[in-house]
Design a protein around this motif. Structure first.
Motif, short mmCIF file in Angstrom:
data_model
loop_
_atom_site.label_atom_id
_atom_site.label_comp_id
_atom_site.label_asym_id
_atom_site.label_seq_id
_atom_site.Cartn_x
_atom_site.Cartn_y
_atom_site.Cartn_z
N GLY A 147 0.87 -1.17 0.18
CA GLY A 147 0.10 -0.11 0.13
C GLY A 147 1.07 1.07 -0.09
N SER A 148 1.93 1.14 0.71
CA SER A 148 2.91 2.29 0.86
C SER A 148 3.58 2.65 -0.43
CB SER A 148 3.81 2.36 1.87
OG SER A 148 3.36 2.22 3.12
N ILE A 149 3.77 1.61 -1.29
CA ILE A 149 4.44 1.44 -2.50
C ILE A 149 3.46 2.25 -3.43
CG2 ILE A 149 5.59 0.32 -4.33
CD1 ILE A 149 6.71 -1.48 -2.30
N ILE A 150 2.26 1.63 -3.39
CA ILE A 150 1.21 2.29 -4.42
C ILE A 150 1.00 3.75 -4.25
CG2 ILE A 150 -1.20 2.14 -4.81
CD1 ILE A 150 -0.97 -0.85 -4.62
N ILE A 151 1.07 4.01 -2.63
CA ILE A 151 0.78 5.48 -2.58
C ILE A 151 1.94 6.26 -3.10
CG2 ILE A 151 0.92 7.30 -0.59
CD1 ILE A 151 -1.19 5.16 0.79
N GLY A 152 3.16 5.90 -2.85
CA GLY A 152 4.37 6.49 -3.34
C GLY A 152 4.53 6.65 -4.89
N ILE A 153 3.96 5.71 -5.63
CA ILE A 153 3.69 5.81 -7.08
C ILE A 153 2.74 6.87 -7.44
CG2 ILE A 153 3.10 4.50 -9.03
CD1 ILE A 153 4.59 2.01 -7.80
N LEU A 154 1.59 6.80 -6.69
CA LEU A 154 0.80 7.75 -6.93
C LEU A 154 1.04 9.41 -6.80
CD1 LEU A 154 -2.37 8.28 -7.93
CD2 LEU A 154 -3.00 7.90 -5.76
N ALA A 155 1.98 9.04 -5.79
CA ALA A 155 2.40 10.69 -5.32
C ALA A 155 3.45 11.06 -6.23
CB ALA A 155 3.19 10.46 -4.04
N GLY A 156 4.24 10.20 -6.81
CA GLY A 156 5.08 10.45 -7.88
C GLY A 156 4.60 10.99 -9.15
N PHE A 157 3.61 10.16 -9.47
CA PHE A 157 2.73 10.83 -10.63
C PHE A 157 2.07 12.16 -10.57
CE2 PHE A 157 -1.74 11.10 -12.71
CZ PHE A 157 -1.16 10.94 -13.94
N GLY B 162 -4.17 11.36 4.03
CA GLY B 162 -3.06 11.90 4.57
C GLY B 162 -1.70 11.53 4.20
N GLN B 163 -1.74 10.23 4.23
CA GLN B 163 -0.45 9.66 3.64
C GLN B 163 -0.14 10.08 2.35
OE1 GLN B 163 -1.01 5.35 4.14
NE2 GLN B 163 -0.62 5.68 6.32
N LEU B 164 -1.20 10.04 1.44
CA LEU B 164 -1.01 10.50 -0.04
C LEU B 164 -0.41 12.08 -0.11
CD1 LEU B 164 -1.09 9.95 -2.85
CD2 LEU B 164 -3.48 10.68 -3.02
N VAL B 165 -1.04 12.96 0.70
CA VAL B 165 -0.58 14.38 0.86
C VAL B 165 0.66 14.56 1.26
CG1 VAL B 165 -1.23 16.54 2.03
CG2 VAL B 165 -2.99 15.14 1.17
N THR B 166 1.14 13.54 2.37
CA THR B 166 2.39 13.75 2.87
C THR B 166 3.47 13.04 1.66
OG1 THR B 166 1.65 13.09 5.24
CG2 THR B 166 4.09 12.75 4.42
#
Length: 79
Positions: A3-13, A57-61
């Protein structure tokens, strides 16, 4: 973990879309987004801010961290 990796990938996009010039390309933006998630968590921990229970919140961070990482990386980019 995944889940953290997916959030990180989405954040990078999202960070690539927010940065002027589009960042470094899709793959690099995604990789830097994963790193940015960790950087964002570290920066927010300095201010004693934690959104561990909320994926938004994790996505915003992660997006804020990814923007920081993309900005710093752009300083070292050759033109």
């Amino acid at each position: 973990m995944i889940g953290s990796i997916i959030i990180g990938i989405l954040a990078g996009f999202l960070a690539g879309k927010l940065m002027r010039g589009g960042g470094f390309g899709c793959l690099w933006n995604l990789l830097l987004g994963v790193v940015g998630g960790a950087v964002g968590g570290w920066v927010f921990s300095l201010f004693d801010i934690s959104w561990e229970g909320s994926w938004i919140g994790q996505l915003v961070t992660a997006v804020i961290g990814a923007v920081l990482v993309l900005y710093v990386a752009s300083l070292f980019r050759r033109k």
